[in-house]
Design an enzyme around this catalytic site. Structure first.
Site, mmCIF file in Angstrom:
data_model
loop_
_atom_site.group_PDB
_atom_site.id
_atom_site.type_symbol
_atom_site.label_atom_id
_atom_site.label_comp_id
_atom_site.label_asym_id
_atom_site.label_seq_id
_atom_site.Cartn_x
_atom_site.Cartn_y
_atom_site.Cartn_z
ATOM 1 N N LYS A 106 -35.593 63.780 84.408
ATOM 2 C CA LYS A 106 -35.841 64.678 83.844
ATOM 3 C C LYS A 106 -36.643 65.963 84.547
ATOM 4 C CE LYS A 106 -37.202 63.073 80.130
ATOM 5 N NZ LYS A 106 -37.346 61.495 80.339
ATOM 6 N N ARG A 109 -39.979 63.889 71.259
ATOM 7 C CA ARG A 109 -39.733 62.587 71.625
ATOM 8 C C ARG A 109 -39.628 61.696 70.383
ATOM 9 N NH1 ARG A 109 -41.768 62.558 76.933
ATOM 10 N NH2 ARG A 109 -41.812 60.236 78.006
ATOM 11 N N ARG A 147 -41.284 56.112 92.594
ATOM 12 C CA ARG A 147 -41.335 57.230 92.435
ATOM 13 C C ARG A 147 -43.119 57.714 92.965
ATOM 14 N NH1 ARG A 147 -40.182 60.117 86.868
ATOM 15 N NH2 ARG A 147 -42.022 58.832 85.956
ATOM 16 N N ARG A 164 -48.056 57.851 89.692
ATOM 17 C CA ARG A 164 -48.322 57.891 88.245
ATOM 18 C C ARG A 164 -49.111 56.513 87.694
ATOM 19 N NH1 ARG A 164 -44.066 61.112 85.101
ATOM 20 N NH2 ARG A 164 -44.601 59.483 83.406
ATOM 21 N N ARG A 204 -42.682 51.866 77.824
ATOM 22 C CA ARG A 204 -42.272 53.378 77.867
ATOM 23 C C ARG A 204 -40.580 53.179 77.352
ATOM 24 N NH1 ARG A 204 -43.684 55.630 83.238
ATOM 25 N NH2 ARG A 204 -42.521 57.299 82.901
#
Ligand code: ADP
Length: 220
Positions: free
Chosen positions: A13, A88, A127, A161, A172
């Site tokens: 995203k 969300r 990531r 992160r 998540r």
């Protein structure tokens, strides 16, 4: 144009939002980025948000909605915006609708990025994000920086992160299925959803997204 991006964590995203916002000349509004900016500035909001984010849970609606509303009311967003990570859950979607109705505005489309769960986990585990700009996103194997740990774009430090650990990612994903996915049906009922595959090269996905949004715009 006023657009909402939805998709599981790791769907890309943030990466897509940065390209799309540039192509469409609208600001990219990411609640995750706004929270992270607050965390690095060590604000009260940042401290509160971090306690939820580190567990992979949603930050409470009241503060999230107020923060998103404040950002959407900035002068650069009068002609449109691309929302990434907001709404969300259904109550945030309802709050957004109310906010827009109040201003006599509406959403133009909801872009749903679809990606298999196995791919999501691989993407998130590798990531790495630039400390200077969260739009500078790399991956240890899919998009390795020329020099390990250094951003190709600006030379900033790359980091992982805190909420990208395997355990938090699982949480998540669960939160995504139980709380965020229902907004897809909410928006389907308004005829706003376009679903595209988020697999393939970044540029291919951006191409698909632009095509899909153009079709939405033509149909409006
Ligand atoms: P991703 O989409 O990859 O999970 P984000 O950067 O969008 O990452 O969000 C990271 C975290 O920030 C979420 O797990 C959640 O704790 C918090 N967050 C972001 N947006 C919202 C929101 N709209 N409502 C509640 N919490 C949010």
């Amino acid at each position: 144009m006023r657009i909402v991006l939805v998709g599981p964590p790791g769907a890309g995203k943030g990466t897509q939002a940065a390209f799309l916002a540039q192509n469409l000349s609208i600001p990219h509004i990411s609640t995750g980025d706004l929270f992270r900016a607050n965390i690095s500035k060590q604000t009260e909001l940042g401290k509160l948000a971090k306690s939820y984010m580190d567990k992979g849970e949603l930050v409470p609606d009241e503060v999230t909605i107020a923060m998103a509303k404040d950002r959407m009311e900035q002068p650069d967003a009068v002609n449109g915006f691309l929302l990434d990570g907001f709404p969300r859950n259904v109550s945030q979607a309802e709050a957004l609708d109310e906010m827009l109705q109040h201003e006599d505005m509406k959403l133009d489309g909801v872009l749903d990025l679809e990606v298999p769960e196995t791919e999501v986990v691989k993407r998130i585990a590798g990531r790495r994000i630039c400390r200077n700009d969260s739009a500078h996103v790399f991956h240890v194997s899919y998009k390795a920086p020329k020099q390990e740990g250094v951003c190709d774009v600006c030379g900033g430090e790359l980091y992982q992160r805190d909420d990208d650990s395997e355990e938090t990612v699982r949480k998540r994903l669960e939160v995504y299925h139980t709380q965020t996915e229902p907004i897809i049906d909410y928006y389907k009922a308004q005829g706003l959803v376009v679903t595209i595959s988020a697999l393939g090269k970044v540029e291919e996905v951006t191409g698909r997204a632009m095509e899909a949004l153009k079709r939405e715009d033509d149909a409006a």
